[in-house]
Design a protein around this motif. Structure first.
Motif, short mmCIF file in Angstrom:
data_model
loop_
_atom_site.label_atom_id
_atom_site.label_comp_id
_atom_site.label_asym_id
_atom_site.label_seq_id
_atom_site.Cartn_x
_atom_site.Cartn_y
_atom_site.Cartn_z
N GLY A 1 0.79 -1.23 0.00
CA GLY A 1 0.00 0.00 0.00
C GLY A 1 0.82 1.28 0.00
N VAL A 2 0.09 2.39 -0.02
CA VAL A 2 0.73 3.70 -0.14
C VAL A 2 1.00 4.33 1.24
CG1 VAL A 2 -1.46 4.98 -0.30
CG2 VAL A 2 0.59 5.90 -1.38
N CYS A 3 0.26 3.91 2.26
CA CYS A 3 0.36 4.59 3.56
C CYS A 3 1.73 4.39 4.20
CB CYS A 3 -0.77 4.12 4.48
SG CYS A 3 -2.38 4.68 3.90
N ARG A 4 2.13 3.11 4.37
CA ARG A 4 3.45 2.87 4.98
C ARG A 4 4.55 3.52 4.12
NH1 ARG A 4 3.82 -2.29 4.46
NH2 ARG A 4 5.54 -2.32 3.00
N ALA A 5 4.38 3.44 2.82
CA ALA A 5 5.40 3.98 1.91
C ALA A 5 5.51 5.51 2.01
CB ALA A 5 5.07 3.58 0.47
N SER A 6 4.49 6.17 2.59
CA SER A 6 4.50 7.63 2.68
C SER A 6 5.14 8.15 3.97
CB SER A 6 3.05 8.16 2.62
OG SER A 6 2.44 7.71 1.45
N VAL A 7 5.51 7.24 4.84
CA VAL A 7 6.13 7.65 6.11
C VAL A 7 7.60 8.00 5.85
CG1 VAL A 7 6.78 6.86 8.42
CG2 VAL A 7 4.58 6.17 7.43
N PRO A 8 8.07 9.14 6.38
CA PRO A 8 9.48 9.48 6.19
C PRO A 8 10.40 8.37 6.71
CG PRO A 8 8.30 11.25 7.34
CD PRO A 8 7.34 10.11 7.17
N GLU A 9 11.46 8.10 5.97
CA GLU A 9 12.33 6.94 6.27
C GLU A 9 12.79 6.87 7.73
OE1 GLU A 9 16.21 5.67 4.28
OE2 GLU A 9 14.78 6.00 2.63
N GLY A 10 13.18 8.00 8.28
CA GLY A 10 13.74 7.99 9.62
C GLY A 10 12.72 7.72 10.72
N ALA A 11 11.42 7.74 10.38
CA ALA A 11 10.37 7.62 11.40
C ALA A 11 9.88 6.19 11.56
CB ALA A 11 9.20 8.53 11.02
N ILE A 12 10.47 5.26 10.81
CA ILE A 12 9.91 3.91 10.79
C ILE A 12 11.04 2.88 10.83
CG2 ILE A 12 9.87 3.80 8.25
CD1 ILE A 12 7.10 2.53 8.46
N THR A 13 10.80 1.79 11.55
CA THR A 13 11.76 0.67 11.55
C THR A 13 11.04 -0.56 11.02
OG1 THR A 13 12.75 1.61 13.53
CG2 THR A 13 13.41 -0.62 12.96
N GLU A 14 11.69 -1.28 10.10
CA GLU A 14 11.06 -2.47 9.54
C GLU A 14 11.91 -3.70 9.84
OE1 GLU A 14 10.44 -1.42 5.41
OE2 GLU A 14 8.72 -0.16 5.94
N TYR A 15 11.25 -4.76 10.27
CA TYR A 15 11.92 -6.03 10.58
C TYR A 15 11.40 -7.06 9.59
CZ TYR A 15 12.69 -3.58 14.99
OH TYR A 15 13.03 -2.66 15.93
N GLU A 16 12.31 -7.78 8.94
CA GLU A 16 11.84 -8.68 7.88
C GLU A 16 12.62 -9.97 7.82
OE1 GLU A 16 12.33 -7.30 3.77
OE2 GLU A 16 10.34 -8.13 3.38
N LYS A 17 11.91 -11.05 7.51
CA LYS A 17 12.56 -12.32 7.20
C LYS A 17 11.83 -12.92 6.00
CE LYS A 17 13.49 -16.96 8.92
NZ LYS A 17 14.88 -17.00 8.42
N VAL A 18 12.60 -13.26 4.97
CA VAL A 18 12.00 -13.87 3.78
C VAL A 18 12.39 -15.34 3.77
CG1 VAL A 18 11.92 -13.80 1.25
CG2 VAL A 18 12.06 -11.67 2.55
N TYR A 19 11.44 -16.22 3.49
CA TYR A 19 11.70 -17.67 3.52
C TYR A 19 12.07 -18.15 2.11
CZ TYR A 19 9.55 -17.12 8.05
OH TYR A 19 9.28 -16.68 9.32
N PRO A 20 12.90 -19.19 2.04
CA PRO A 20 13.41 -19.60 0.73
C PRO A 20 12.46 -20.54 -0.02
CG PRO A 20 14.47 -20.88 2.45
CD PRO A 20 13.52 -19.94 3.15
N PHE A 21 11.16 -20.33 0.09
CA PHE A 21 10.19 -21.15 -0.65
C PHE A 21 8.85 -20.42 -0.66
CE2 PHE A 21 11.05 -22.92 3.65
CZ PHE A 21 9.94 -22.44 4.31
N GLY A 22 7.91 -20.94 -1.46
CA GLY A 22 6.57 -20.35 -1.51
C GLY A 22 5.52 -21.44 -1.31
N TRP A 23 4.26 -21.03 -1.31
CA TRP A 23 3.14 -21.98 -1.24
C TRP A 23 2.38 -21.90 -2.57
CZ3 TRP A 23 -0.34 -22.12 3.76
CH2 TRP A 23 0.43 -22.58 4.84
N LEU A 24 2.24 -23.08 -3.18
CA LEU A 24 1.38 -23.21 -4.35
C LEU A 24 0.01 -23.66 -3.85
CD1 LEU A 24 0.83 -23.62 -7.46
CD2 LEU A 24 1.80 -25.92 -7.17
N GLY A 25 -1.01 -22.84 -4.06
CA GLY A 25 -2.36 -23.16 -3.56
C GLY A 25 -3.28 -23.57 -4.69
#
Ligand code: RFL
Ligand code: PHB
Length: 392
Positions: A163-187
């Motif tokens: 979305g656009v909301c999180r992307a509109s926050v100034p960089e210094g005002a937000i901290t993001e924590y992320e982990k990406v897994y090495p696979f996906g789900w086929l549904g």
């Protein structure tokens, strides 16, 4: 245009928030990038926690959910070729989950919104949020070639991960924590009876599989696949053949196959944004956090955010109190991180990781063995799966 709360995004978070605010007499407008049909066409979550069910009831929309939803008091874990039931109901003192598709919930919410004549702008482009660090935030968007503006007291960012909301926050005002897994789900979704009454989560040498359902005649199955796989390369026959190989003998015999109604690959990600409030803009649902689907927590976390946010807005307008608004981030994040931990743990336990060797494999099997044999470990799984309580 002028409203009290401008809601960006008509997914379950935005629609549920709109309904709860409307019930409390708080004016709101929803602005959605996609068409209503597109939103309804997305096949996603299937499992509702009690907390979510209660909230849908509070919004006055539980009638069809209670009539058609399937109450489940257990799940099955399949590993080393055998199934073991976790008695969710027994281990949690009587709590259950409900099988009711996100599509159905979204349909109920959309119909209620239309019946109450509440304003929803679908197919809006160039949606932008402004001045949320002031007391007079604004939302602008284009529709049918014209630019529109909404002046409001608050902006609710319910616009999902992209979305656009999180992307509109100034960089210094937000901290993001992320982990990406090495696979996906086929549904795959099909009009075939589910292979088993309850959900089966399978850890197999060929990778994870999940047997879920939408009703007594509609099934939803998932396969762990490499991120490089393309959905076009998976014929229905190939899907059924691979699923079959990941089941136990009894399930393999009972499996009814049929043409797919939908097939898609979703990547798996853990992601949290801190904080969730930026002046007069608040993030709720996937806009602020993502969990891998293994724990069935995404939609339910969106619902608990909405519970906290609607309560905060109601307090603000009724009592002129900013306490709920001030505590919003902290209250949500405390529940979010616990659900993140559970989803990460359950994902790690049930999937094959490319980097895990035979040692890691043995450890996974030992943990699963322990889990199904220990009342303490089963209780921990059960109380997280049915959903942790919402604290006031
Ligand atoms: P959504 O549903 O993504 O809705 C966000 C909406 O915002 C719109 N939007 C914009 N609108 C205006 N302007 C913009 N710039 C915009 N950008 C985006 C989008 O078009 C969209 O309509 O987020 P929300 O409301 O926070 O709801 C979250 C849930 O949808 C999500 O967490 C769950 O689907 C996750 N999930 C599951 N959750 C569960 O609780 N139980 C499950 O069993 C479960 N299974 C799943 C899942 C998600 C999956 N995928 C595909 C990610 C299974 C899968 C496969
Ligand atoms: C689903 O039915 O889509 C579903 C159910 C349980 C999960 C994830 C997805 O853990």
């Amino acid at each position: 245009m002028r409203t009290q709360v401008a809601i960006i995004g008509a997914g379950p978070a935005g629609l549920l928030l709109g309904q709860l605010l409307h019930k409390a007499g708080i004016d709101n407008i929803i602005v959605e990038r996609q068409s209503g049909d597109y939103v309804l066409g997305r096949i996603r979550a299937g499992i509702l926690e009690q907390v979510t069910i209660d909230l849908v009831d509070e919004a006055g929309l539980g009638q069809r959910m209670h009539a058609e939803g399937l109450v489940h008091g257990g799940i099955e874990l399949l590993f080393k070729g055998e199934r073991h039931r976790i008695d969710l109901n027994g281990f949690t003192g009587g709590k259950n989950v409900m099988v009711y598709g996100q599509t159905e919930l979204t349909r109920d919410l959309m119909e209620a919104r239309a019946a109450a004549d509440l304003q929803t702008v679908y197919s809006a482009s160039q949606v932008a949020v402004h001045d949320f660090d002031s007391s007079q935030p604004r939302v602008t968007f284009e529709k049918d070639g014209q630019v529109h503006e909404i002046r409001c007291d608050f902006i609710a960012g319910c616009d999902g991960f992209h979305g656009v909301c999180r992307a509109s926050v100034p960089e210094g005002a937000i901290t993001e924590y992320e982990k990406v897994y090495p696979f996906g789900w086929l549904g795959l979704l099909s009009d075939t009876p589910p292979v088993s009454e309850e959900l089966i989560y399978a850890n197999t040498p060929r990778g994870f599989a999940l047997c879920s359902q939408r009703s007594l005649t509609r099934s939803r199955y998932y396969l762990q696949v490499p991120l490089t796989d393309k959905v076009e390369a998976w014929s229905d026959d190939a899907f059924w053949a691979e699923l079959s190989l990941r089941l136990d003998d009894e399930a393999r015999e009972r499996l009814v196959t049929g043409p797919s109604l939908e097939k898609s690959i979703a990547p798996l990600r853990s992601f949290v944004t801190e904080p969730l409030r930026f002046g007069r803009m608040f993030l709720a649902g996937d806009a602020g956090h993502i969990v891998p689907p293994t724990g069935a927590k995404g939609l339910n976390l969106a619902a608990s955010d909405v519970k906290y946010l609607s309560t905060a807005f109601i307090e603000f307008y009724r009592e002129r109190s900013e306490a709920g608004i001030d505590h919003y981030s902290q209250r949500c994040l405390s529940r979010i991180w616990k659900a993140e931990r559970f989803s990460w743990w359950f994902t790690s336990l049930m999937h094959r990781f490319p980097e895990t060797g035979e040692f890691g494999q043995k450890i996974q099997e030992a943990e699963l063995d322990y889990l199904v044999g220990s009342a303490a470990a089963s209780t921990a799984l059960a109380e997280n799966y049915v959903g942790l309580p919402i604290k006031a």
